[in-house]
Design an enzyme around this catalytic site. Structure first.
Site, PDB file in Angstrom:
ATOM      1  N   SER A 223       0.837  -1.201   0.000  1.00 30.56           N
ATOM      2  CA  SER A 223       0.000   0.000   0.000  1.00 30.56           C
ATOM      3  C   SER A 223       0.872   1.251   0.000  1.00 30.56           C
ATOM      4  O   SER A 223       1.617   1.479  -0.951  1.00 30.56           O
ATOM      5  CB  SER A 223      -0.956  -0.043   1.196  1.00 30.56           C
ATOM      6  OG  SER A 223      -2.032   0.855   1.034  1.00 30.56           O
TER       7      SER A 223
ATOM      8  N   GLU B 201      -1.876  13.660  12.427  1.00 34.83           N
ATOM      9  CA  GLU B 201      -2.118  14.963  11.801  1.00 34.83           C
ATOM     10  C   GLU B 201      -1.296  15.134  10.526  1.00 34.83           C
ATOM     11  O   GLU B 201      -1.815  15.579   9.502  1.00 34.83           O
ATOM     12  CB  GLU B 201      -1.819  16.085  12.792  1.00 34.83           C
ATOM     13  CG  GLU B 201      -2.830  16.188  13.918  1.00 34.83           C
ATOM     14  CD  GLU B 201      -2.605  17.424  14.781  1.00 34.83           C
ATOM     15  OE1 GLU B 201      -2.747  18.551  14.250  1.00 34.83           O
ATOM     16  OE2 GLU B 201      -2.289  17.247  15.966  1.00 34.83           O
TER      17      GLU B 201
ATOM     18  N   HIS C 152      -7.316  -6.365   0.978  1.00 30.19           N
ATOM     19  CA  HIS C 152      -6.150  -5.495   0.886  1.00 30.19           C
ATOM     20  C   HIS C 152      -4.954  -6.029   1.680  1.00 30.19           C
ATOM     21  O   HIS C 152      -3.810  -5.850   1.268  1.00 30.19           O
ATOM     22  CB  HIS C 152      -6.534  -4.097   1.392  1.00 30.19           C
ATOM     23  CG  HIS C 152      -5.470  -3.067   1.215  1.00 30.19           C
ATOM     24  ND1 HIS C 152      -4.825  -2.843   0.009  1.00 30.19           N
ATOM     25  CD2 HIS C 152      -4.932  -2.177   2.094  1.00 30.19           C
ATOM     26  CE1 HIS C 152      -3.935  -1.874   0.160  1.00 30.19           C
ATOM     27  NE2 HIS C 152      -3.974  -1.460   1.414  1.00 30.19           N
TER      28      HIS C 152
END
Length: 296
Positions: free
Chosen positions: A118, A216, A277
């Site tokens: 990924s 963040e 996945h």
């Protein structure tokens, strides 16, 4: 910190205006090195990078198995802003590839084989395309260099749930995890996704909870992950041996796009396993078998 009165309200993700720059300050990544008495030190080691919210620990079993079966050194890494590696304000495939080059310099390694899942797969594709002289071969796990089909609204829900989570500091780790699971379920439908994300939950010495991943920064740079194709547009195709391993129940790689992928990686083949996945978790035996045959 997760225990906070602060609330995060996310607008729909706007197109990120940050541009890739060659002025990259690499970080010193945390890593695990697997080698044994019969390891062939003359062969390029295999470096493995995890996906978003993952860590080197996710690849421990695969790393040990591959080292034993191929007699190669295997190195699993924590990408920047993940696991035990440093948190930074920057996060992109270019930055993470620079971190790999820095690791090679640290360990006095001239050439490697690369594997990534990924997000890590995007990093390793960039690594092969940008620094082909450093890459012997590549394995890309359930990700494409082309546009992602994944819904960004779903990703916003995941990030929002993580950043809004407040776990009372008086809770023990086990109770805090249960509390976090209940709260995350209010925003994220997939139990598999929640279980995976909660591997990032940590408890500080003062009792407060935190995420191991730099949530963040990862959120702020999410659009760069989507726009990957535009950032490799000026790079020559990677002509080394490349293998793609994908899940037939995943929507991260469109089978119809394979001819386009081969234009970028002309010496490549693709294998589809009966999985979603997380191919390496769902089909570990078949996954390792493919890798052993490829690496030998």
């Amino acid at each position: 910190m997760l225990y906070s009165g602060r609330r995060f309200i996310f607008p729909l993700i706007q197109k990120c205006t940050r541009q890739y720059s060659e002025n990259v300050a690499p970080v010193k990544m945390a890593y695990n090195l697997f080698e044994g008495a019969n390891t062939d030190m003359s062969r390029p080691p295999l470096v493995i990078m995890h996906g978003l919210f993952g860590s080197k620990q996710n690849w421990r079993a695969v790393g040990k198995a591959l080292q034993a079966k191929t007699n190669r050194r295997v190195i699993t890494v924590d990408a920047r802003n993940h696991g035990d590696s440093p948190h930074t304000a920057e996060h992109s495939s270019m930055h993470m590839a620079a971190d790999i080059v820095h690791l090679m310099q640290q360990l006095d390694i001239n050439k490697i084989s690369v594997m990534g899942h990924s997000m890590g797969g995007r990093t390793m594709m960039y690594m092969a395309l940008k620094y082909p002289h450093l890459v012997e071969s590549g394995v890309i796990v359930d990700i494409s260099p082309l546009t992602l089909p994944r819904d960004f609204y779903e990703m916003e829900q995941i990030f929002g749930a993580m950043m809004n989570l407040r776990v009372p500091p008086e809770m023990a780790m086990a109770d805090g995890r249960k509390y976090a699971e209940v709260e995350m379920k209010k925003a994220v439908a997939s139990k598999e996704t929640i279980d995976f994300i909660l591997l990032n939950l940590r408890k500080n010495p003062d009792g407060t909870f935190k995420w191991a991943a730099n949530v963040e920064t990862l959120y702020n740079h999410l659009r760069l992950f989507s726009d990957f194709e535009s950032h490799i547009a000026g790079l020559e195709p990677y002509k080394g041996r490349t293998m793609f391993i994908c899940g037939n129940k995943s929507n991260f790689v469109d089978p119809k796009s394979w001819p386009q992928i081969q234009k970028i990686f002309p010496n490549s083949d693709i294998h589809w396993l009966d999985a979603g996945h997380l191919v390496h978790f769902e089909q570990p035996a078949k996954f390792v078998e493919l890798l052993v045959n490829f690496l030998k």
